[in-house]
Design a protein around this motif. Structure first.
Motif, mmCIF file in Angstrom:
data_model
loop_
_atom_site.group_PDB
_atom_site.id
_atom_site.type_symbol
_atom_site.label_atom_id
_atom_site.label_comp_id
_atom_site.label_asym_id
_atom_site.label_seq_id
_atom_site.Cartn_x
_atom_site.Cartn_y
_atom_site.Cartn_z
ATOM 1 N N ASP A 14 0.835 -1.207 0.000
ATOM 2 C CA ASP A 14 0.000 0.000 0.000
ATOM 3 C C ASP A 14 0.867 1.254 0.000
ATOM 4 O O ASP A 14 0.551 2.249 -0.672
ATOM 5 N N THR A 15 1.977 1.207 0.740
ATOM 6 C CA THR A 15 2.904 2.338 0.788
ATOM 7 C C THR A 15 3.541 2.587 -0.577
ATOM 8 O O THR A 15 3.640 3.728 -1.040
ATOM 9 N N VAL A 16 3.959 1.517 -1.221
ATOM 10 C CA VAL A 16 4.571 1.633 -2.547
ATOM 11 C C VAL A 16 3.579 2.231 -3.541
ATOM 12 O O VAL A 16 3.926 3.124 -4.339
ATOM 13 N N ILE A 17 2.347 1.752 -3.502
ATOM 14 C CA ILE A 17 1.323 2.263 -4.425
ATOM 15 C C ILE A 17 1.039 3.737 -4.147
ATOM 16 O O ILE A 17 0.933 4.548 -5.083
ATOM 17 N N ASP A 18 0.926 4.113 -2.877
ATOM 18 C CA ASP A 18 0.680 5.516 -2.531
ATOM 19 C C ASP A 18 1.806 6.417 -3.016
ATOM 20 O O ASP A 18 1.565 7.492 -3.591
ATOM 21 N N PHE A 19 3.055 5.997 -2.807
ATOM 22 C CA PHE A 19 4.188 6.779 -3.284
ATOM 23 C C PHE A 19 4.151 6.913 -4.802
ATOM 24 O O PHE A 19 4.432 7.985 -5.350
ATOM 25 N N SER A 20 3.811 5.825 -5.487
ATOM 26 C CA SER A 20 3.817 5.822 -6.950
ATOM 27 C C SER A 20 2.755 6.738 -7.522
ATOM 28 O O SER A 20 2.991 7.486 -8.477
ATOM 29 N N THR B 73 9.004 -14.966 5.186
ATOM 30 C CA THR B 73 7.557 -15.099 5.094
ATOM 31 C C THR B 73 7.177 -16.530 4.741
ATOM 32 O O THR B 73 7.939 -17.239 4.067
ATOM 33 N N ASN B 74 6.008 -16.928 5.168
ATOM 34 C CA ASN B 74 5.471 -18.236 4.792
ATOM 35 C C ASN B 74 4.760 -18.190 3.444
ATOM 36 O O ASN B 74 4.345 -19.226 2.929
ATOM 37 N N ASN B 75 4.616 -16.999 2.896
ATOM 38 C CA ASN B 75 3.912 -16.811 1.632
ATOM 39 C C ASN B 75 4.897 -16.880 0.470
ATOM 40 O O ASN B 75 5.591 -15.905 0.174
ATOM 41 N N GLU B 76 4.957 -18.019 -0.207
ATOM 42 C CA GLU B 76 5.879 -18.192 -1.325
ATOM 43 C C GLU B 76 5.467 -17.374 -2.555
ATOM 44 O O GLU B 76 6.242 -17.253 -3.507
ATOM 45 N N TYR B 77 4.262 -16.828 -2.534
ATOM 46 C CA TYR B 77 3.740 -16.078 -3.672
ATOM 47 C C TYR B 77 3.743 -14.574 -3.404
ATOM 48 O O TYR B 77 3.089 -13.811 -4.130
ATOM 49 N N LEU B 78 4.462 -14.140 -2.386
ATOM 50 C CA LEU B 78 4.406 -12.740 -1.970
ATOM 51 C C LEU B 78 4.758 -11.788 -3.106
ATOM 52 O O LEU B 78 4.016 -10.837 -3.399
ATOM 53 N N TYR B 79 5.886 -12.018 -3.774
ATOM 54 C CA TYR B 79 6.299 -11.092 -4.829
ATOM 55 C C TYR B 79 5.402 -11.202 -6.060
ATOM 56 O O TYR B 79 5.170 -10.207 -6.751
ATOM 57 N N GLN B 80 4.916 -12.398 -6.350
ATOM 58 C CA GLN B 80 3.947 -12.531 -7.439
ATOM 59 C C GLN B 80 2.723 -11.672 -7.155
ATOM 60 O O GLN B 80 2.211 -10.969 -8.038
ATOM 61 N N GLU B 81 2.247 -11.697 -5.906
ATOM 62 C CA GLU B 81 1.090 -10.897 -5.524
ATOM 63 C C GLU B 81 1.404 -9.410 -5.593
ATOM 64 O O GLU B 81 0.561 -8.607 -6.024
ATOM 65 N N TYR B 82 2.604 -9.028 -5.185
ATOM 66 C CA TYR B 82 3.005 -7.620 -5.275
ATOM 67 C C TYR B 82 2.972 -7.139 -6.722
ATOM 68 O O TYR B 82 2.462 -6.050 -7.020
ATOM 69 N N ILE B 83 3.527 -7.918 -7.615
ATOM 70 C CA ILE B 83 3.571 -7.529 -9.029
ATOM 71 C C ILE B 83 2.162 -7.384 -9.575
ATOM 72 O O ILE B 83 1.842 -6.432 -10.311
ATOM 73 N N GLN B 84 1.283 -8.316 -9.213
ATOM 74 C CA GLN B 84 -0.107 -8.261 -9.675
ATOM 75 C C GLN B 84 -0.806 -7.014 -9.141
ATOM 76 O O GLN B 84 -1.505 -6.304 -9.882
ATOM 77 N N GLN B 85 -0.620 -6.707 -7.863
ATOM 78 C CA GLN B 85 -1.269 -5.535 -7.267
ATOM 79 C C GLN B 85 -0.750 -4.240 -7.876
ATOM 80 O O GLN B 85 -1.528 -3.293 -8.117
ATOM 81 N N LEU B 86 0.540 -4.176 -8.128
ATOM 82 C CA LEU B 86 1.103 -2.985 -8.762
ATOM 83 C C LEU B 86 0.524 -2.793 -10.161
ATOM 84 O O LEU B 86 0.197 -1.674 -10.572
ATOM 85 N N ALA B 87 0.399 -3.890 -10.892
ATOM 86 C CA ALA B 87 -0.161 -3.814 -12.245
ATOM 87 C C ALA B 87 -1.626 -3.411 -12.230
ATOM 88 O O ALA B 87 -2.094 -2.684 -13.110
#
Length: 315
Positions: free
Chosen positions: A120-126, A143-157
Motif C-alpha cells: 500500500d505504501t509503494v502504491i501511494d508513493f507511486s 515469510t510463509n507466503n511463497e507467492y508474496l512477490y507474485q502478488e506484489y507484481i499483480q497488485q502494482l499492475a
C-alpha cells in the motif's frame, strides 16, 4: 523517480583477513559496517549516480533502530515501517584466498498485515509521483507466503499504469512463482546458477545461457540479465540478445555487486537511456562495487571508467 523495496534489511559487517581457518580462533581488524539489504544497496548505487531514490521497507527491534539512525546518512529518502521482531545482522569474511564466507540471520517475520502495509505504501508513493517511477522489488523475505512477490507484481499492475517498469532481484520459489504469474516483471537478474535452477537443468557456461535464454518461461519478460561472474553476462532485451564482456578487475569485495548492478539498471532506465547504455551502467556498477570494501557502494568516477571498457556483442 526510483522506489526500492527491502523486506529484510540488515546491519552488515565485513571482515578482511589474511588468515582465516575454520574451527580455529581468527583475529581480524575491525569490520567495515554498513546498512545492507538488496533494495537498500541498489538504491544507494542509483542515488550515488544522481538518481532520485526512495527506499521503502521494514525495521524491527534494537537493531532496526540502529539501522534507522544509520539510514539518515544515506544519499536517498527512506520510508521504513516499524514491525515486531529484530532486524538481522549479516557477517561476511573475505580471507587470504578471496573466499567469501557469509553468516546471515533470518530476520523478522513478514506477516500478511505487514506485507499489505508495504505494498500500500509503494502504491501511494507511486500514485503521488509526477512521472511513473521505476519500482525495484529486491531481496529475501522471512515469510510463509511463497507467492508474496507474485502478488506484489499483480497488485502494482492492477493499481498503476500497465507500462510501469517493475524490476525484481529475487530468487528461489519467490522468483519461480513470479515468473508464472499472470503479470510478469519487466526485469529479472538471475545469476547463472539461479538461471539453471529456474530451468531445472545444469548450466555452467555463457554459451549454454545463450542457448536457453529464449526459453518459453521467459517469453513475456522484456528484459533479462543473467550474470556470469568474471565472464560478464548475457542479456535479452525484447528481441535483442547481447553477449556482455567485462574487463578483468582486481576484486576487493564482491558482496553487493549484484545489488549495485540492479541500481545501475534502475538509474539508466529512469534516465531513459538506450539498452546499450543501460547494460553498461548496470555492469559497471557491479564492478565498481567489487572494487570497494563497502557493500552496495560505487563511485561515479569508476563507473564512468568501467562502462567505457564494456563490450557488447549483439547476437
Amino acid at each position: 523517480m526510483i522506489l526500492t523495496v527491502t523486506l529484510n534489511p540488515s546491519m552488515d559487517s565485513i571482515y578482511f583477513t589474511d588468515t582465516f581457518y575454520l574451527g580455529e580462533m581468527n583475529r581480524c581488524k575491525n569490520p567495515v559496517k554498513a546498512v545492507g539489504g538488496k533494495g537498500i544497496n541498489a538504491g544507494r548505487t542509483a542515488a550515488i549516480l544522481g538518481g532520485d531514490v526512495t527506499a521503502i521497507g521494514v525495521l524491527a527491534g534494537m537493531n532496526g533502530e540502529f539501522i534507522r539512525t544509520a539510514l539518515k546518512q544515506e544519499p536517498f529518502h527512506t520510508h521504513f515501517l516499524p514491525i515486531s521482531g529484530e532486524s538481522r545482522n549479516a557477517v561476511t569474511v573475505m580471507d587470504q584466498e578471496k573466499n567469501q564466507t557469509e553468516i546471515v540471520e533470518l530476520g523478522p517475520e513478514i506477516t500478511a498485515e505487514t506485507a499489505k502495509k508495504i505494498i500500500d505504501t509503494v502504491i501511494d508513493f507511486s500514485i503521488n509521483q509526477q512521472n511513473d517511477p521505476i519500482i525495484a522489488l529486491c531481496g529475501s523475505a522471512n515469510t510463509n507466503n511463497e507467492y508474496l512477490y507474485q502478488e506484489y507484481i499483480q497488485q502494482l499492475a492492477n493499481q498503476l499504469p500497465r507500462d510501469i517498469k517493475i524490476l525484481t532481484d529475487i530468487s528461489g520459489k519467490q522468483l519461480t512463482h513470479a515468473l508464472k504469474g499472470t503479470v510478469k516483471p519487466f526485469f529479472i537478474k538471475p545469476n547463472i546458477h539461479e538461471f539453471a535452477e529456474l530451468l531445472g537443468t545444469t548450466i555452467t557456461s555463457k554459451k549454454q545461457v545463450i542457448d536457453h535464454i529464449r526459453h518459453p518461461l521467459f517469453k513475456d519478460i522484456p528484459f533479462i540479465l543473467v550474470s556470469c561472474g568474471g565472464d560478464g553476462a548475457v542479456a535479452r532485451y525484447k528481441d535483442r540478445l547481447f553477449d556482455v564482456i567485462i574487463p578483468t578487475i582486481d576484486i576487493i569485495n564482491p558482496t553487493g555487486s549484484g545489488d549495485a548492478t540492479v541500481g545501475g539498471i534502475a538509474f539508466a532506465l529512469d534516465q531513459g537511456l538506450s539498452i546499450e547504455e543501460t547494460l553498461r551502467y548496470g555492469m559497471a556498477c557491479g564492478m565498481s562495487n567489487a572494487l570497494e570494501q563497502a557493500v552496495g557502494f560505487v563511485t561515479v568516477e569508476s563507473v564512468d571508467m568501467l562502462k567505457n571498457n564494456i563490450i557488447l556483442k549483439e547476437l
